[in-house]
Scaffold this active site. Structure first.
Site, mmCIF file in Angstrom:
data_model
loop_
_atom_site.group_PDB
_atom_site.id
_atom_site.type_symbol
_atom_site.label_atom_id
_atom_site.label_comp_id
_atom_site.label_asym_id
_atom_site.label_seq_id
_atom_site.Cartn_x
_atom_site.Cartn_y
_atom_site.Cartn_z
ATOM 1 N NE ARG A 189 20.210 -71.778 51.480
ATOM 2 C CZ ARG A 189 18.978 -71.760 50.991
ATOM 3 N NH1 ARG A 189 18.019 -72.337 51.659
ATOM 4 N NH2 ARG A 189 18.698 -71.190 49.848
ATOM 5 C CB ILE A 190 26.421 -68.701 50.943
ATOM 6 C CG1 ILE A 190 25.968 -70.009 50.281
ATOM 7 C CG2 ILE A 190 27.918 -68.468 50.712
ATOM 8 C CD1 ILE A 190 26.058 -70.037 48.773
ATOM 9 C CG ASP A 214 19.577 -60.186 53.319
ATOM 10 O OD1 ASP A 214 18.429 -59.844 52.984
ATOM 11 O OD2 ASP A 214 20.047 -61.316 53.084
ATOM 12 C CB CYS A 261 31.457 -67.011 45.885
ATOM 13 S SG CYS A 261 33.236 -67.181 45.907
ATOM 14 C CB ALA A 262 26.524 -64.404 44.800
ATOM 15 C CG ASP A 297 33.402 -69.558 41.685
ATOM 16 O OD1 ASP A 297 34.322 -70.184 41.115
ATOM 17 O OD2 ASP A 297 32.314 -70.093 42.001
ATOM 18 C CD GLU A 315 29.240 -68.276 35.349
ATOM 19 O OE1 GLU A 315 28.873 -69.462 35.389
ATOM 20 O OE2 GLU A 315 29.278 -67.551 36.347
ATOM 21 C CG HIS A 362 29.814 -71.081 38.549
ATOM 22 N ND1 HIS A 362 28.765 -70.452 37.961
ATOM 23 C CD2 HIS A 362 29.358 -71.468 39.770
ATOM 24 C CE1 HIS A 362 27.721 -70.463 38.762
ATOM 25 N NE2 HIS A 362 28.067 -71.078 39.880
HETATM 26 P P1 NAD Z 1 19.931 -67.656 50.170
HETATM 27 O O1 NAD Z 1 18.620 -67.596 49.479
HETATM 28 O O2 NAD Z 1 20.042 -68.436 51.433
HETATM 29 O O3 NAD Z 1 20.449 -66.174 50.452
HETATM 30 C C1 NAD Z 1 20.299 -65.127 49.552
HETATM 31 C C2 NAD Z 1 20.106 -63.872 50.366
HETATM 32 O O4 NAD Z 1 20.049 -62.751 49.490
HETATM 33 C C3 NAD Z 1 18.802 -63.860 51.165
HETATM 34 O O5 NAD Z 1 19.057 -63.726 52.557
HETATM 35 C C4 NAD Z 1 18.070 -62.647 50.612
HETATM 36 O O6 NAD Z 1 17.322 -61.972 51.623
HETATM 37 C C5 NAD Z 1 19.218 -61.809 50.106
HETATM 38 N N1 NAD Z 1 18.778 -60.755 49.201
HETATM 39 C C6 NAD Z 1 17.754 -60.761 48.311
HETATM 40 N N2 NAD Z 1 17.648 -59.559 47.713
HETATM 41 C C7 NAD Z 1 18.629 -58.777 48.230
HETATM 42 C C8 NAD Z 1 19.024 -57.439 48.011
HETATM 43 N N3 NAD Z 1 18.361 -56.653 47.150
HETATM 44 N N4 NAD Z 1 20.070 -56.966 48.692
HETATM 45 C C9 NAD Z 1 20.740 -57.745 49.579
HETATM 46 N N5 NAD Z 1 20.393 -59.026 49.850
HETATM 47 C C10 NAD Z 1 19.351 -59.532 49.180
HETATM 48 O O7 NAD Z 1 20.972 -68.189 49.079
HETATM 49 P P2 NAD Z 1 22.402 -68.849 49.316
HETATM 50 O O8 NAD Z 1 22.280 -70.326 49.247
HETATM 51 O O9 NAD Z 1 23.053 -68.219 50.477
HETATM 52 O O10 NAD Z 1 23.133 -68.367 47.956
HETATM 53 C C11 NAD Z 1 23.654 -67.067 47.841
HETATM 54 C C12 NAD Z 1 24.162 -66.817 46.434
HETATM 55 O O11 NAD Z 1 25.198 -67.748 46.109
HETATM 56 C C13 NAD Z 1 23.106 -66.996 45.356
HETATM 57 O O12 NAD Z 1 23.246 -65.964 44.406
HETATM 58 C C14 NAD Z 1 23.450 -68.327 44.725
HETATM 59 O O13 NAD Z 1 23.014 -68.399 43.381
HETATM 60 C C15 NAD Z 1 24.957 -68.321 44.823
HETATM 61 N N6 NAD Z 1 25.603 -69.654 44.773
HETATM 62 C C16 NAD Z 1 26.806 -69.751 44.092
HETATM 63 C C17 NAD Z 1 27.479 -70.976 44.032
HETATM 64 C C18 NAD Z 1 28.780 -71.096 43.301
HETATM 65 O O14 NAD Z 1 29.157 -72.180 42.935
HETATM 66 N N7 NAD Z 1 29.493 -70.028 43.090
HETATM 67 C C19 NAD Z 1 26.926 -72.094 44.660
HETATM 68 C C20 NAD Z 1 25.731 -71.960 45.370
HETATM 69 C C21 NAD Z 1 25.074 -70.732 45.423
#
Ligand code: NAD
Length: 528
Positions: A150-151, A170, A229-230, A255, A260, A278
Site C-alpha cells: 500500500r505505502i 517485491d 519509513c517502514a 523514521d 525505539e 516514528h
Molecule cells: P503492505 O502489507 O501493504 O506492504 C508490505 C509489502 O512488503 C507487501 O507488498 C509485501 O509483498 C512486501 N514484502 C514482504 N516480504 C518482502 C521481501 N522479502 N522483500 C520485499 N518486499 C517484501 O504494508 P504497508 O501498509 O504498505 O506498510 C509497509 C511498511 O510500512 C510496513 O513495514 C509497516 O509496518 C510500515 N509502516 C510504518 C509507519 C510509520 O509510521 N513509519 C506507518 C504505517 C506502516
C-alpha cells in the site's frame, strides 16, 4: 451492545457507533473516574490506539468481549494469544496511514536532495553557506522501492509525478500491477545497483530483517540515499553507519529504528542523517481515517459477523465472508454431527475440500468444523477465532486435503473424525436453497437434510428392520420427516438416518435398541 473506547479516537468515529440505536458507547478518556477493568466487564467490544495495553489479565475481566479494534496497524499492545484463546477477534486498520507515510517519504527525499535540515541548522547558527549547500533535483533520478504494498505504491505514484524512474523489488507482487503504475519490478540486485534513492516499504518478516546489511550496502550505487519509513529492523544500523562514514551512502532519512527510542545512536546524530521519531503515519488525517475505519469495522462485525482486517483470522472481504457463510454453517453442522456419532476422545480430524471450495480461504471453514466438534465436548464456547487454538491445545490433529477437480458434487466438504475407538466420516454439501445436506457416511451413499433431530441407526442388513423402526416411532408419537437408507453390502451393514419432528426420549431409544438387528442408535441434534 456496549462499546468501550479506551483511548482517544476522533469524534466522527464515535458518532458512527453512537448512531446505532440502543448501543452504549463509553468513551473512557472523557469519563472522569471510570475504570477500564470495571467498564470492560460487560463490554462487547473494545477500541484502543496504542496506549491501552490489552493484556491477558485485562481480558479475564471481559467475559462478554467479542472484538478488540486497534485504530492503527501495530498490535504489540494486544496479547494476541490470550485474545485468540478467548475467541476475541482482533482487528486493525492497515493502510489508513498510507498517504501520510508516503508523503513523509517524499519529504525525506526532498530533505536529503536539498539538505533542508542541514541548511536550516546552518542558517540558525548564523551562517550563510550557499555554496556548500548546493542540492540536486529529484527529476530524472531513479527511486528503488523495497516492498511494493500500500505505502510503496503510493510513494511510486508521488515519485512518478516528480518524473522519477521507479523500480521496485517485491517478490510477492505481480509485474502487471506494477507495470500499470509505471513501475518496473526488478530483482533486488538490480534495484540496489540502479537506485539513486532507495526507500524501504516492506513488512517486517524473518526474511526482511536486516535486509539492508553490509553486503547489500556494498552492492548499491555509490552515493545512494536511503529512506526508511517502514520498520527499523529492516536495516542493520551499524552497517548503515559505516556505509555513510565510508561515503558509499550519501545520506539517510529514518523514521524508524532498531530500538525505539534509539539510545545514544551515532547514526541519529550523524550530520548526513535526517531522523524523526516514528511519526510518518502520525497526521490528523490518518488518525481520523483509522478512527473511522475501526469504528466501521467493529460496528459491522457486531452487526453482521463479518470480520474485516482481523489479525487473528485470515483476511476475508465482506463479500468473501458472505460467500463462505453457508459453508461455515455446513462445516459446523457436520462437525457437530460427527462429534455426536463418533464417540469420545477425538484424536484426529481430516477435512477434505472439493471443487470450488478447495480454492477459497479454507481457514475459516476449518475452524467452523472444529467449532462444531468442540462445542459438543467443551464447557467453554469455541468460536471461529478460538477453535483452532483450542483443538491444538487438546492435542487434536487436523489434516486438510484439497481437490480442486470437480467432484461428483461441487463444493462438497468431507470430514472424518478418528476417536480412540472408531473412525466416522461424513460428506456434506450446500443445496440450491442454501440448505445443508448429508450425502454420505463412511463411504455409504445416503442423502438426508442436516438439520433438527436425526436418528443415526446402524444395523445388520436383514429384512424387516425399517418397518419395525417406523412402527415403533409411530406408536411412540414420534413423527418421521425423512427416512434415508444406505448400505455397505460387503459388510452386511445398513445405515439409516431418520429426521424426526420432535426430541426422542431415552425410553424410545431403549425400545429401538431392543430391536435385535440394530447395532447402534444415536440421537443427533443439529441446532438451531
Ligand atoms: P503492505 O502489507 O501493504 O506492504 C508490505 C509489502 O512488503 C507487501 O507488498 C509485501 O509483498 C512486501 N514484502 C514482504 N516480504 C518482502 C521481501 N522479502 N522483500 C520485499 N518486499 C517484501 O504494508 P504497508 O501498509 O504498505 O506498510 C509497509 C511498511 O510500512 C510496513 O513495514 C509497516 O509496518 C510500515 N509502516 C510504518 C509507519 C510509520 O509510521 N513509519 C506507518 C504505517 C506502516
Amino acid at each position: 451492545m456496549k462499546i468501550l473506547v479506551a483511548d482517544n479516537i476522533s469524534e466522527k468515529a464515535l458518532q458512527i457507533l453512537q448512531a446505532e440505536g440502543g448501543w452504549q458507547v463509553v468513551n473512557l478518556p472523557k469519563q472522569k473516574g471510570a475504570s477500564l477493568v470495571e467498564e470492560i466487564r460487560d463490554a462487547d467490544a473494545l477500541l484502543v490506539r496504542s496506549a491501552t495495553k490489552v493484556t491477558a489479565e485485562l481480558l479475564e475481566h471481559a467475559p462478554k468481549l467479542r472484538a478488540v479494534g486497534r485504530a492503527g496497524v501495530g498490535v504489540d499492545n494486544v496479547d494476541m494469544e490470550a485474545a485468540t484463546r478467548r475467541g476475541i477477534v482482533v482487528m486493525n486498520t492497515p493502510g489508513g496511514s498510507a498517504t501520510s507515510v508516503a508523503e513523509q517519504t517524499l519529504g525525506f527525499m526532498l530533505g536529503l536532495a536539498r539538505r533542508i535540515p542541514e541548511a536550516d541548522a546552518s542558517l540558525k547558527a548564523g551562517k550563510w553557506e550557499k555554496k556548500r549547500l548546493t542540492g540536486s533535483e529529484l527529476r530524472g533520478k531513479t527511486l528503488g522501492l523495497i516492498g511494493f504494498g500500500r505505502i510503496g505504491s503510493e510513494v511510486a505514484r508521488l515519485a512518478r509525478a516528480l518524473e522519477m524512474q521507479v523500480l521496485a523489488y517485491d517478490p510477492y507482487v505481480g509485474s502487471r500491477l506494477a507495470g500499470e503504475q509505471g513501475v518496473k519490478l526488478a530483482a533486488l540486485k538490480e534495484v540496489l545497483a540502479e537506485s539513486d534513492y532507495l526507500s524501504l516499504h516492506a513488512s517486517l518478516t524473518p526474511e526482511t530483517r536486516h535486509l539492508i546489511n553490509a553486503a547489500r550496502l556494498a552492492a548499491t550505487r555509490r552515493g545512494v540515499r536511503i529512506i526508511n519509513c517502514a520498520r527499523g529492523e529492516l536495516i542493520d544500523e551499524k552497517a548503515l553507519f559505516e556505509a555513510i562514514e565510508g561515503g558509499q551512502v550519501a545520506g539517510a532519512a529514518l523514521d524508524v529504528f532498531e530500538a525505539e527510542p534509539p539510545k545514544d545512536s551515532p547514526l541519529v546524530r550523524h550530520p548526513r542523517v535526517i531522523a524523526t521519531p516514528h511519526i510518518a503515519g502520525s497526521t490528523e488525517e490518518a488518525q481520523e481515517i483509522v478512527g473511522i475505519s475501526i469504528a466501521e469495522q467493529v460496528r459491522d462485525f457486531l452487526k453482521y459477523g463479518a470480520p474485516r482486517n482481523a489479525v487473528n483470522l485470515p483476511a476475508v472481504t465482506a463479500e468473501e465472508y458472505q460467500k463462505l457463510q453457508p459453508y461455515l454453517e455446513l462445516g459446523e453442522k457436520l462437525g457437530s454431527f460427527l462429534a455426536q456419532v463418533a464417540g469420545e476422545r477425538v484424536e484426529e480430524v481430516r477435512i477434505s475440500y472439493d471443487g470450488g471450495l478447495a480454492e477459497v480461504n479454507t481457514h475459516l471453514v476449518r475452524n467452523a468444523v472444529l467449532k462444531g466438534i468442540l462445542n459438543q465436548v467443551l464447557s467453554e464456547e469455541a468460536n471461529l477465532v478460538s477453535a483452532g487454538a483450542l483443538a491444538q491445545e487438546r492435542g487434536i490433529e487436523v489434516v486438510e486435503l484439497r481437490s480442486a477437480r470437480r467432484a461428483a458434487f461441487s463444493n462438497s466438504l468431507g470430514i472424518a473424525v478418528k476417536t480412540e475407538s472408531d473412525t466416522v466420516s461424513v460428506l456434506g454439501m450446500v443445496g440450491l436453497q442454501g440448505a445443508q445436506r448429508i450425502l454420505g457416511i463412511n463411504d455409504i451413499d445416503i442423502e438426508a437434510p442436516l438439520k433438527g433431530v436425526i436418528l443415526y441407526i446402524r444395523n445388520q442388513d436383514v429384512p424387516g428392520v425399517i418397518g419395525r423402526v417406523g412402527t415403533l416411532l409411530g406408536d411412540c408419537q414420534v413423527n418421521i420427516a425423512n427416512f434415508a437408507l444406505g448400505r455397505n453390502q460387503q459388510a452386511g451393514e445398513a445405515l439409516g438416518l431418520v429426521n424426526v419432528d420432535s426430541p426422542v426420549s431415552p425410553e424410545v431409544l431403549e425400545k429401538l435398541r431392543a430391536i435385535s438387528a440394530i447395532r447402534t442408535v444415536k440421537v443427533v441434534t443439529i441446532g438451531p
